[in-house]
Design a protein around this motif. Structure first.
Motif, PDB file in Angstrom:
ATOM      1  N   ALA A 194       0.838  -1.206   0.000  1.00  0.00           N
ATOM      2  CA  ALA A 194       0.000   0.000   0.000  1.00  0.00           C
ATOM      3  C   ALA A 194       0.870   1.252   0.000  1.00  0.00           C
ATOM      4  O   ALA A 194       0.587   2.227  -0.708  1.00  0.00           O
ATOM      5  CB  ALA A 194      -0.924  -0.008   1.209  1.00  0.00           C
ATOM      6  N   GLN A 195       1.940   1.207   0.772  1.00  0.00           N
ATOM      7  CA  GLN A 195       2.817   2.392   0.839  1.00  0.00           C
ATOM      8  C   GLN A 195       3.436   2.699  -0.523  1.00  0.00           C
ATOM      9  O   GLN A 195       3.548   3.856  -0.923  1.00  0.00           O
ATOM     10  CB  GLN A 195       3.908   2.159   1.894  1.00  0.00           C
ATOM     11  CG  GLN A 195       3.353   2.210   3.315  1.00  0.00           C
ATOM     12  CD  GLN A 195       4.229   1.465   4.330  1.00  0.00           C
ATOM     13  OE1 GLN A 195       5.149   0.726   3.956  1.00  0.00           O
ATOM     14  NE2 GLN A 195       3.932   1.659   5.606  1.00  0.00           N
ATOM     15  N   ALA A 196       3.836   1.660  -1.230  1.00  0.00           N
ATOM     16  CA  ALA A 196       4.405   1.886  -2.566  1.00  0.00           C
ATOM     17  C   ALA A 196       3.318   2.329  -3.542  1.00  0.00           C
ATOM     18  O   ALA A 196       3.522   3.223  -4.366  1.00  0.00           O
ATOM     19  CB  ALA A 196       5.084   0.615  -3.063  1.00  0.00           C
ATOM     20  N   THR A 197       2.154   1.702  -3.422  1.00  0.00           N
ATOM     21  CA  THR A 197       1.060   2.016  -4.345  1.00  0.00           C
ATOM     22  C   THR A 197       0.639   3.478  -4.224  1.00  0.00           C
ATOM     23  O   THR A 197       0.316   4.132  -5.219  1.00  0.00           O
ATOM     24  CB  THR A 197      -0.143   1.097  -4.054  1.00  0.00           C
ATOM     25  OG1 THR A 197       0.281  -0.260  -4.187  1.00  0.00           O
ATOM     26  CG2 THR A 197      -1.274   1.353  -5.027  1.00  0.00           C
ATOM     27  N   GLU A 198       0.696   3.980  -3.022  1.00  0.00           N
ATOM     28  CA  GLU A 198       0.298   5.362  -2.793  1.00  0.00           C
ATOM     29  C   GLU A 198       1.173   6.347  -3.558  1.00  0.00           C
ATOM     30  O   GLU A 198       0.753   7.465  -3.867  1.00  0.00           O
ATOM     31  CB  GLU A 198       0.386   5.654  -1.294  1.00  0.00           C
ATOM     32  CG  GLU A 198      -0.502   6.775  -0.863  1.00  0.00           C
ATOM     33  CD  GLU A 198      -0.547   6.910   0.652  1.00  0.00           C
ATOM     34  OE1 GLU A 198       0.180   6.184   1.346  1.00  0.00           O
ATOM     35  OE2 GLU A 198      -1.308   7.758   1.120  1.00  0.00           O
ATOM     36  N   THR A 199       2.392   5.941  -3.882  1.00  0.00           N
ATOM     37  CA  THR A 199       3.306   6.862  -4.577  1.00  0.00           C
ATOM     38  C   THR A 199       3.199   6.755  -6.097  1.00  0.00           C
ATOM     39  O   THR A 199       3.846   7.506  -6.814  1.00  0.00           O
ATOM     40  CB  THR A 199       4.772   6.583  -4.200  1.00  0.00           C
ATOM     41  OG1 THR A 199       5.199   5.356  -4.820  1.00  0.00           O
ATOM     42  CG2 THR A 199       4.963   6.477  -2.688  1.00  0.00           C
ATOM     43  N   VAL A 200       2.397   5.805  -6.583  1.00  0.00           N
ATOM     44  CA  VAL A 200       2.329   5.608  -8.034  1.00  0.00           C
ATOM     45  C   VAL A 200       1.555   6.762  -8.681  1.00  0.00           C
ATOM     46  O   VAL A 200       0.418   7.050  -8.298  1.00  0.00           O
ATOM     47  CB  VAL A 200       1.622   4.275  -8.387  1.00  0.00           C
ATOM     48  CG1 VAL A 200       1.413   4.168  -9.893  1.00  0.00           C
ATOM     49  CG2 VAL A 200       2.419   3.094  -7.868  1.00  0.00           C
TER      50      VAL A 200
END
Lengths: 829, 172, 283
Positions: C95-101
């Protein structure tokens, strides 16, 4: 009918009020008409086939397959259209011997930059035109590109235009010693060199190439189906475009109507007479049907004119006590492959601004314009003045470092004190008004300069990985372009006046026609405020008409922060003429002598009585024309043309604090404070918006944007993936304020605000970045000061070798990720 | 050709389109919804932002056929019953637009953002509209407008704030 | 701005999609969320003859608990991943990585499966998938197979998905109670990662018991920073110890050089960002 004038409850003046914009209602609901939304019945669509090569001979163009593609009406080269000898205009021959190549509508023999048109496809739909364009087969013989300005001027360089015999477009010199406006810089330098109590500081600065990047891609629709040919264009300059269509294509001016409908930003980037526009004229004439061309963003970045791109060699001389004694400026300015409408004059617009707000006794400016095989350069927000401001504000910081002085204190020592206005500068301009002390004091207080210096000191002492830098820019600009006689003395190909008309309608509403052409600035609102006050009518009753040469036949359009400073007084002059005519009617109807009437808040009253008539009543009576003074025409309408006598000189103090993560090189703009003097403020909301937007563009030059070419001469930053505009997440909120010393050069006292933020902010940021890292031995960082450049500068200053950066290699970005649009590989191969 | 059935701003449409037709081109050229604009070709600018099935999308990055069976809301359908949406109002009040070209997309994205986060702080607004480029405003007034609209849209906000100005008004 | 012509099908099942893919041959292209494909089509950097839309297969969308795994359908949007409690609880790093996409609009349309199958080395979801030992479920004509993330990313834009195959599901082991952080560094908010680091750690009594670290854009595929992981285990969760371990971040990398970052800078960033990511995860 004589009515009693309303009791005088004086309405609060409109001028100075933060009116929300009347033009917004359409724009926030999508009820808009940008050029691409205009599609007359039967419109054909044009797609330009562009050269992928920077410099090449065209050996042949095979059109057969494209011409046979579904929906295609025709595929044309310049020869097919009979336009091979047509050249697009350059209106600014800066020297009598300036070299000017033909700028064709389509390249016929030789391509001179990547993105230049070679052929056009016309089809029933945009998709069919695009499909067929892929089928046009152009046979090129590649030639050596000309990319580096200094190499281009060297003996034996490949010539962009061999028939000119040189890559030098022109060299333009101003020497205050020779002009008699100041001393000799040569003397100042030799004196300084001989004097142990003086210093000579030389620096080379690079003004990278930028792209204006207005949000609305350029577009035009040419409709030949009426008596007049109608050109709809996403342009800043409908009037100039009309005249230039005549000059370029030979269509009688009276047979051309240019309409600039809603225009989605310009920033100088839509000052141009485009090959595509003239091709659409030629195609509409040939095909007798409306034709439309709308560029893609990639085409826009590639082929719309660029801005800046200078190498600046700056030498400043000063006494060790800080007194500046001379400034020598030597510029190389990249014109690109051809000359734009005012391209060669852009650096010259900066010539008079290098001395900025300072009492510099001697100045010499030399600029050599150079041809390269790149997209041409022309006006971009500030046009010449941001470049000048950058150089002087950077060199003042360098001088402060050299002398061990606080950079603000050094500026204060050298600037023109407010009691010396009007002040005639070393280049012969007369600054009419200003107060640098006031703007600076306010900015310094808001910024907490002393507090930030303390914090900076602390972070340095503690070796904090995040270092603080403080940057200053105390700028001025000349705007309100421009007095016609000055333009004449600079060989500019037009005047600098502006026109207005006021029409009093029968029902008391007012139509105001301006020759300025808005594309986002808020003219409708600001001009309405001026008229409402002057004519005493409600703000809502004023309609501002512009951007259509049939409605507004006379004008010189919008650029150079001129609309308010030049267009505004034209309007008030026309209003005054209306009032003068109305007064005659009022006197007649009130049976009073004109001298006994006074006009206030929209009503004529007989002095000392309660008898009066509102301007609306006079308008109606004039329309009826039943009872007018003897010999008077039944019209109150009036025209006026205003030609300024001087420029206006906004100024301001801009202060930036940046935090630099020394581990990564990342620059974080923490605080930005500016206090600008733009003269009388008509609408503070609009002024603030102009400053915000200007700041964002100037900051973007310092931190984010650059247009680079690879060794083959291909634009590397050819999409928004690689030409990195800042988003909301990349910028902070700014702390902006205005002070006001009214201009004395125009009756409104206004100075212009469109370009101020852009001109001022770039050096403030770069000075701040350097201020943070000078402690490590860093002396300069090229713009944009990206994290990599900052990190690399720190490494190198500390003696650690680092790699070369391949500036021509795509970095992953929105949509495309790692896929390089110039060199697709991987999964899309 | 492929068939697309779609509701746009409350009107049902059924059209045959080339599969390659982008939603934005379908909206502009087939339906005359020219209020939705095209500003780039790489998904950066967000000028073409509309809502598809209640979520903001870049309509250049959706094929018209992908919207089949869906519901699209454009800037032209945002005002209801002659009343501006509070975000539209706030854009006017806070001078959050100049040339207006980014405005339709910016407003549609702001409306979406406030749907997910009814009370965003400045950072959240800035990140919430990071997919929409504006070249005129420096974003500051856009951020203000979005935050102001958020306050107006809060339950219990003043009645005055809940009664937006007339769409046709324009005479501000 | 206008893609080249193509045919279009929208199958209703995975089997139909596989069949369409086989019949479409080399020039067929799958569209998931389309957020990477459409820009490429618009610029005509690719011109498939057939586009197969997976949007009509409901079973490819959704997040469920599958024993000790969290299974995410390939067509699940970034937006849905961000809103899902199972992900937040057990696979927070994703989720943390996805939020930066990209941006909000893209996150509404873009899908986890689309991103992983596209396999752009600068994409943000490969590193967490690799670090967290995700498994990829791939469907083909003969049924499904499961490929561990370590074998999934083959090269620049190349995965273990074979011809005629479709990525249908991504399964993550549960990392319940782990600390995690995705540290991304880019030039502007819209730019992709110059370098980013996905880190998850399990801290026991102030000591790092387990660590998972993946790197974005440090080679032609996402890269597992195995050296860093080893160096972290048994170390105190202190800034100093973590920084020392992070110095091994560039082992096994082949950093690309581009305008935003030449290789040496990127390597330097990898070390700095690894330290920051792990420290934040351990915090």
């Amino acid at each position: 009918m004589t009515t009693t004038a309303e009791p005088t409850t004086t309405p609060s003046p409109e001028v100075g009020k933060a009116r929300v914009r009347k033009e917004d209602a359409r724009l926030i609901t999508g009820r808009t008409r940008y050029t691409d939304a205009i599609t007359p019945q039967g419109t054909l669509h044009v797609h330009v086939v562009r050269s992928p090569l920077a410099h090449a001979k065209i050996l042949g163009v095979d059109k057969a397959e494209a011409a046979a593609s579904p929906g295609v009406i025709g595929v044309y080269t310049a020869t097919d259209l009979g336009v091979e000898s047509v050249g697009l205009p350059c209106a600014w021959p800066i020297t009598p011997d300036m070299k000017a190549p033909q700028r064709p509508l389509l390249a016929s023999d030789t391509v001179h930059f990547a993105g230049e048109g070679v052929a056009v496809v016309v089809a029933r739909s945009a998709a069919e035109a695009r499909d067929a364009a892929d089928l046009v087969d152009v046979d090129y013989e590649e030639m050596e590109p000309v990319l580096d300005m200094e190499a281009a001027l060297a003996e034996g360089a490949t010539l962009v235009h061999p028939d000119l015999g040189t890559n030098e477009n022109a060299t333009w010199v101003f020497d205050s010693g020779e002009a008699g406006t100041g001393g000799s810089v040569a003397d100042a330098i030799s004196a300084a060199e001989a004097d142990p109590d003086s210093v000579v500081v030389k620096r080379r600065f690079r003004q990278q190439r930028l792209i204006p990047a207005f949000m609305e891609p350029r577009s035009c629709v040419v409709d030949p189906t009426g008596e007049q040919m109608v050109i709809y264009a996403a342009t800043q300059i409908p009037h100039i475009l009309r005249t230039m269509t005549t000059v370029t294509m030979g269509v009688p001016e009276s047979k051309v109507r240019v309409i600039a409908p809603d225009v989605g930003g310009g920033f100088g980037g839509k000052i141009g007479v485009l090959p595509e526009e003239m091709l659409c004229v030629a195609l509409a004439q040939k095909l007798r049907r409306p034709v439309k061309w709308t560029e893609t963003r990639s085409e826009s970045l590639l082929a719309a004119h660029h801005g800046r791109d200078q190498i600046q060699d700056i030498t400043i001389t000063a006494k060790r006590d800080g007194t500046v004694t001379g400034l020598d400026v030597h510029l190389l300015a990249d014109m690109g492959a051809y000359l734009g409408l005012v391209g060669p004059g852009v650096p010259i617009l900066g010539a008079f601004m290098f001395n900025a707000i300072y009492r510099i006794p001697a100045l010499k400016f030399t600029c050599t314009n150079v041809f390269t095989t790149k997209t041409l350069t022309d006006a971009y927000r500030g046009a010449g003045r941001p470049e000048a401001t950058f150089a002087i504000e950077r060199i003042m910081d360098e001088l402060a470092v050299e002398l061990g002085r606080d950079p603000m204190e050094l500026r204060q020592q050298n600037w023109i004190p407010h009691e010396e206005f009007p002040f005639t500068t070393v280049v012969g301009l007369t600054y009419d008004s200003g107060n640098y002390e006031q703007a600076t004091d306010q900015a310094m207080a808001t910024f907490d300069y002393a507090g930030l210096r303390r914090e900076q000191e602390e972070r340095r002492r503690n070796g904090d990985p995040v270092q603080l830098g403080i940057g200053i820019s105390t700028f001025t600009e000349m705007c309100g372009l421009a007095p016609s006689r000055v333009l004449g003395s600079l060989s500019y190909g037009a005047g600098g006046w502006e026109a207005a008309s006021v029409r009093m309608l029968a029902t008391g509403k007012v139509e105001v026609i301006t020759g300025a052409s808005a594309h986002g600035q808020g003219h409708e609102t600001a001009f309405s405020q001026i008229v409402a006050d002057r004519l005493g009518v409600p703000f809502e009753d004023v309609e501002i008409l512009h951007g259509d040469t049939q409605i507004s036949p006379k004008g010189l359009d919008t650029y150079g922060s001129r609309s308010l400073a030049v267009g505004g007084p034209a309007i008030t002059m026309a209003v005054d003429k209306v009032i003068a005519k109305a007064k005659k009617v009022a006197a007649h109807l009130l049976e009073a002598a004109e001298d006994d009437l006074e006009f206030a808040n929209g009503s004529f009253t007989v002095r000392g009585t309660d008898k009066g008539k509102a301007i609306q009543e006079i308008a109606f009576a004039t329309f009826m024309a039943h009872d007018l003074p003897e010999g008077m025409e039944p019209s109150l309408d009036a025209d006026a043309v205003y030609d300024p006598e001087n420029f206006s000189f906004p100024h301001g103090t801009h202060l930036a604090a940046v935090e630099i993560d020394t581990e990564t090189g990342h620059v974080d703009l923490r605080k930005y404070v500016c206090v600008d003097d733009v003269g009388v403020v008509i609408n503070p909301l609009i002024v603030e918006g102009q400053v915000h937007g200007g700041l964002a563009q100037g900051i973007a030059q310092a931190l984010f944007e650059e247009a680079n070419y690879d060794e083959q001469g291909t634009l590397v930053n050819g999409t928004f993936v690689d030409y990195t505009l800042p988003s909301a997440a990349d910028l902070p909120s700014f702390d902006t304020a205005v002070v006001s010393t009214p201009a004395t050069t125009n009756p409104l006292g206004v100075k212009g605000v469109g370009e101020a933020g852009t001109i001022a902010s770039t050096p403030a940021i770069v000075n701040a970045v350097l201020d943070a890292v000078r402690q490590f031995g860093v002396t300069d960082i090229e713009m944009p000061t990206t994290s990599q450049r900052v990190w690399r500068a720190i490494q190198e200053a500390q003696g650690r070798a680092t790699q070369e950066t391949p500036v021509d290699t795509h970095s992953p970005g929105a949509g495309l990720g790692s896929i390089d649009p110039n060199n697709p590989q991987g999964e899309v191969q | 050709m492929a068939q697309v059935r779609v509701t746009v701003d409350g009107v049902n449409y059924a059209d045959d389109v080339e599969p390659r037709t982008l939603l934005v081109h379908y909206l502009r050229e087939r339906l005359g919804k020219t209020g939705t604009l095209v500003g780039c070709d790489t998904s950066n600018c967000g000028a073409c932002t509309v809502h598809l099935n209640g979520q903001s999308v870049k309509s250049c990055s959706v094929l018209a056929v992908q919207a089949d069976g869906g519901e699209v809301l454009t800037i032209e359908g945002l005002a209801r019953d002659g009343k501006l949406h509070p975000v539209q109002e706030a854009f006017n009040e806070h001078h959050a637009l100049q040339c207006g070209y980014c405005t339709p997309g910016m407003i549609m994205q702001a409306v979406d953002l406030l749907g997910d986060n009814p009370d965003p702080d400045e950072r959240e607004v800035r990140e919430g509209i990071e997919g929409n480029l504006c070249r005129c405003t420096g974003y500051q007034n856009i951020v203000r407008a979005v935050q102001s609209a958020a306050q107006k849209m809060k339950p219990g906000a003043t009645a005055d704030a809940q009664t937006p100005a007339s769409v046709a008004g324009g005479g501000n | 701005m206008i893609p080249a012509k193509f045919d279009y099908v929208k199958p209703a099942s995975v089997a139909d999609a596989v069949r369409a893919l086989r019949e479409g041959g080399d020039d067929a292209k799958i569209i998931a969320g389309g957020q990477s494909l459409l820009p490429v089509l618009r610029l005509r950097l690719a011109a498939p003859s057939l586009v197969i839309d997976l949007g009509g297969i409901p079973e490819l969308r959704g997040i469920r608990e599958d024993g000790d795994r969290i299974a995410i359908g390939a067509m699940t949007s970034y937006y849905d991943i961000l809103r899902d409690d199972l992900v937040t609880q057990h696979v927070a790093l994703l989720a943390q990585a996805t939020e930066t996409v990209a941006d909000n609009q893209v996150r509404h349309r873009g899908t986890l499966g689309g991103s992983l199958a596209h396999a752009d080395p600068a994409g943000d979801l490969g590193a967490p998938a690799l670090a967290l030992d995700a498994e990829m479920v791939i469907a083909g004509e003969t049924g499904t197979r499961t490929v561990p993330a370590a074998e999934f990313f083959v090269d620049y834009f190349t995965t273990a998905i074979g011809e005629g195959e479709i990525l249908t599901e991504i399964r993550f082991p549960k990392y319940t109670g782990w600390g995690s952080h995705y540290e991304k560094f880019n030039r502007t908010a819209q730019a992709w990662s110059m370098c980013a680091v996905a880190a998850a750690v399990r801290v026991e009594g102030g000591t790092i018991a387990e660590a998972r670290v993946g790197l974005t854009n440090m080679g032609t595929t996402p890269i597992r920073a195995a050296g860093v992981e080893q160096a972290l285990i048994g170390q105190p969760a202190s800034a100093e110890a973590i920084r020392t371990a992070a110095d091994r971040a560039t082992e096994g990398t082949a950093a690309p050089s581009d305008a935003d970052a030449a290789a040496d800078y990127r390597e330097h960033l990898a070390r700095v960002l690894t330290g920051r990511a792990v420290l934040a995860a351990a915090g």
